[in-house]
Design a protein around this motif. Structure first.
Motif, short mmCIF file in Angstrom:
data_model
loop_
_atom_site.label_atom_id
_atom_site.label_comp_id
_atom_site.label_asym_id
_atom_site.label_seq_id
_atom_site.Cartn_x
_atom_site.Cartn_y
_atom_site.Cartn_z
N ASN A 90 0.62 -1.32 -0.01
CA ASN A 90 -0.19 0.00 -0.10
C ASN A 90 0.89 1.27 -0.19
OD1 ASN A 90 -2.60 1.75 0.89
ND2 ASN A 90 -0.78 2.12 2.40
N TYR A 155 3.93 9.13 -11.05
CA TYR A 155 2.67 8.17 -10.37
C TYR A 155 1.95 7.30 -11.26
CZ TYR A 155 -1.11 7.86 -6.88
OH TYR A 155 -1.97 7.33 -5.93
N VAL A 188 -9.58 9.52 -1.72
CA VAL A 188 -9.74 9.25 -0.59
C VAL A 188 -8.99 10.25 0.23
CG1 VAL A 188 -9.39 7.47 1.55
CG2 VAL A 188 -9.33 7.08 -1.21
N THR A 190 -6.67 11.57 2.60
CA THR A 190 -5.85 11.13 3.44
C THR A 190 -4.82 12.27 3.36
OG1 THR A 190 -4.63 10.26 1.76
CG2 THR A 190 -6.42 8.56 2.75
P1 NAD Z 1 -0.73 8.45 3.20
O1 NAD Z 1 0.24 9.46 2.88
O2 NAD Z 1 -1.86 8.67 4.28
O3 NAD Z 1 0.16 7.02 3.38
C1 NAD Z 1 0.92 6.66 3.11
C2 NAD Z 1 1.86 5.49 3.96
O4 NAD Z 1 2.78 5.27 3.17
C3 NAD Z 1 2.08 6.14 5.21
O5 NAD Z 1 2.14 5.33 6.23
C4 NAD Z 1 3.58 6.53 5.05
O6 NAD Z 1 4.29 6.60 6.24
C5 NAD Z 1 3.94 5.26 4.10
N1 NAD Z 1 5.21 5.50 3.39
C6 NAD Z 1 5.60 6.67 2.55
N2 NAD Z 1 6.91 6.59 2.09
C7 NAD Z 1 7.22 5.54 2.65
C8 NAD Z 1 8.81 4.76 2.63
N3 NAD Z 1 9.71 5.20 1.89
N4 NAD Z 1 8.79 3.68 3.21
C9 NAD Z 1 7.61 3.00 3.99
N5 NAD Z 1 6.50 3.72 4.02
C10 NAD Z 1 6.45 4.67 3.62
O7 NAD Z 1 -1.33 8.01 1.72
P2 NAD Z 1 -2.67 7.22 1.29
O8 NAD Z 1 -3.31 8.25 0.53
O9 NAD Z 1 -3.39 6.47 2.40
O10 NAD Z 1 -2.01 6.22 0.10
C11 NAD Z 1 -1.86 4.94 0.40
C12 NAD Z 1 -1.85 4.18 -0.99
O11 NAD Z 1 -3.07 4.54 -1.65
C13 NAD Z 1 -0.58 4.86 -1.82
O12 NAD Z 1 -0.11 3.86 -2.84
C14 NAD Z 1 -1.55 5.45 -3.06
O13 NAD Z 1 -0.99 5.89 -3.91
C15 NAD Z 1 -2.87 4.85 -3.05
N6 NAD Z 1 -3.90 5.93 -3.44
C16 NAD Z 1 -4.26 6.93 -2.68
C17 NAD Z 1 -5.25 7.67 -3.03
C18 NAD Z 1 -5.91 8.83 -2.28
O14 NAD Z 1 -6.92 9.70 -2.90
N7 NAD Z 1 -5.66 9.08 -0.99
C19 NAD Z 1 -6.12 7.37 -4.45
C20 NAD Z 1 -5.74 6.07 -5.05
C21 NAD Z 1 -4.49 5.64 -4.32
#
Ligand code: NAD
Length: 260
Positions: A90, A155, A188, A190
Motif C-alpha cells: 500500500n 505516479y 480518499v 488522506t
Molecule cells: P498516506 O500518505 O496517508 O499514507 C502513505 C503511507 O505510506 C504512510 O504510512 C507513510 O508513512 C508510508 N510511506 C511513505 N513513504 C514510505 C517509505 N519510503 N517507506 C515506507 N513507508 C512509506 O497516503 P494514502 O493516501 O493512504 O495512500 C496509500 C496508497 O493509496 C498509496 O499507494 C497511494 O498511491 C494510494 N492511493 C491513494 C489515493 C488517495 O486518494 N488518497 C487514491 C488512490 C490511490
C-alpha cells in the motif's frame, strides 16, 4: 474469518493502509504495520489495535525507498509473525509537476516506493506462500493505474506498472491457492490528498473546503471521498473464500471516476 492469518501492510501508519490494517485485525489477522511517523504515536496505534482486536500487532519502520527495504521488511515479518499469508502493498507517494520540470530524483523515488518495492515484497513473500499453499496479495494501485491526469507522470506510470505486475503474479500463481489483485481507489481524504488540496487552495486563492469540493467534482462523479474503511472491507473481501477464484485483476472504488 482471518484467525491465524498473518498480514503485512506497507505504509499502514496512516490513511488507506491503516484502514486496511484495522479491517484485517478486526477479522482476527495478526498484523505488521509499516510506515513513517512520530514514534510515540505509532506505538499508541500499534498497542491500541492489539488491544481493541485481541491480535498480535507489530511494527517495522523500514524505508521502502531503500534497496530491498521491502524484501527485508517481509523477512522481518516472517521471522516475527511466523509468516506472511496476506501481503498488502500500500505504501505510496506522489509528486506533482509538468514532465519537463519533473526532477529525476522525484521520479526515481516515486517508482522505487510505488512500484519497485511492490515487486520486491512479492518476490520475498512468494516462497513462503507457496510453501504453505495459501496467499493473498493485494496491491493498492489507483484510478491512476487505469487512466491518467496531467502533472503526475511518475505516479501514473508507477500505478499502471502495478496493474501489469498484478496480472503477471496472478498468472504465475493461477493454479495455486494464491491470488494477486489490485485495488484502484479514486480520491480518499488522506494526508497524501490533503497536501494536494492545500496546494490547490493556495494556487487558486480559494478556501481549503472549496478546493476539496473542486478536486472531487473534477474527477469523481459521486462527489464523495472513498473512505479507508470501505477499502479495508474490500481487502477483507479479497481475502475471503468468495474471492478465491479472482486473480490478476483490479477493482475500482472510485465513485465512477473511470466509468467516464
Ligand atoms: P498516506 O500518505 O496517508 O499514507 C502513505 C503511507 O505510506 C504512510 O504510512 C507513510 O508513512 C508510508 N510511506 C511513505 N513513504 C514510505 C517509505 N519510503 N517507506 C515506507 N513507508 C512509506 O497516503 P494514502 O493516501 O493512504 O495512500 C496509500 C496508497 O493509496 C498509496 O499507494 C497511494 O498511491 C494510494 N492511493 C491513494 C489515493 C488517495 O486518494 N488518497 C487514491 C488512490 C490511490
Amino acid at each position: 474469518m482471518l484467525n491465524g492469518k498473518r498480514a503485512l501492510v506497507t505504509g499502514s501508519t496512516s490513511g488507506i493502509g491503516l484502514g486496511i490494517a484495522r479491517a484485517l485485525a478486526a477479522k482476527g489477522a495478526s498484523v505488521m504495520l509499516n510506515g513513517f511517523g512520530d514514534a510515540a504515536e505509532i506505538e499508541a496505534l500499534r498497542a491500541g489495535l492489539a488491544k481493541e482486536f485481541g491480535v498480535t500487532v507489530l511494527y517495522n519502520g523500514a524505508d521502502l525507498s531503500k534497496s530491498d527495504g521491502a524484501g527485508d521488511l517481509v523477512r522481518d515479518a516472517e521471522a516475527r509473525l511466523g509468516g506472511v499469508d496476506i501481503l498488502v502493498n500500500n505504501a505510496g507517494i506522489q509528486h506533482v509537476s509538468k514532465v519537463e520540470d519533473f526532477p529525476l530524483e522525484r521520479w526515481d523515488a516515486v517508482i522505487a516506493i510505488n512500484l519497485t518495492s511492490v515487486f520486491q515484497a512479492i518476490r520475498a513473500a512468494m516462497p513462503g506462500m507457496k510453501a504453505r499453499g495459501w496467499g493473498r496479495i493485494i496491491n493498492v494501485a489507483s484510478a491512476h493505474g487505469l487512466v491518467a491526469s496531467v502533472d503526475k507522470s511518475a505516479y501514473v506510470a508507477s500505478k499502471h506498472g502495478v496493474l501489469g505486475l498484478t496480472k503477471v503474479v496472478g498468472l504465475e500463481t493461477a493454479e495455486l491457492d494464491i491470488t494477486c489483485n489490485a485495488i484502484c481507489p479514486g480520491w480518499v481524504l488522506t494526508p497524501l490528498v490533503q497536501k494536494q488540496i492545500d496546494a490547490r487552495a493556495a494556487a487558486q486563492g480559494v478556501s481549503v473546503e472549496q478546493a476539496g469540493r473542486d478536486l472531487l467534482s473534477e474527477k469523481q462523479p459521486s462527489k464523495k471521498f472513498t473512505t479507508p474503511e470501505q477499502l479495508g472491507d474490500l481487502a477483507v473481501f479479497l481475502c475471503s473464500g468468495a474471492a478465491a477464484n479472482m486473480t490478476g485483476t483490479s477493482l475500482t472504488m472510485d465513485g465512477g471516476w473511470t466509468a467516464q
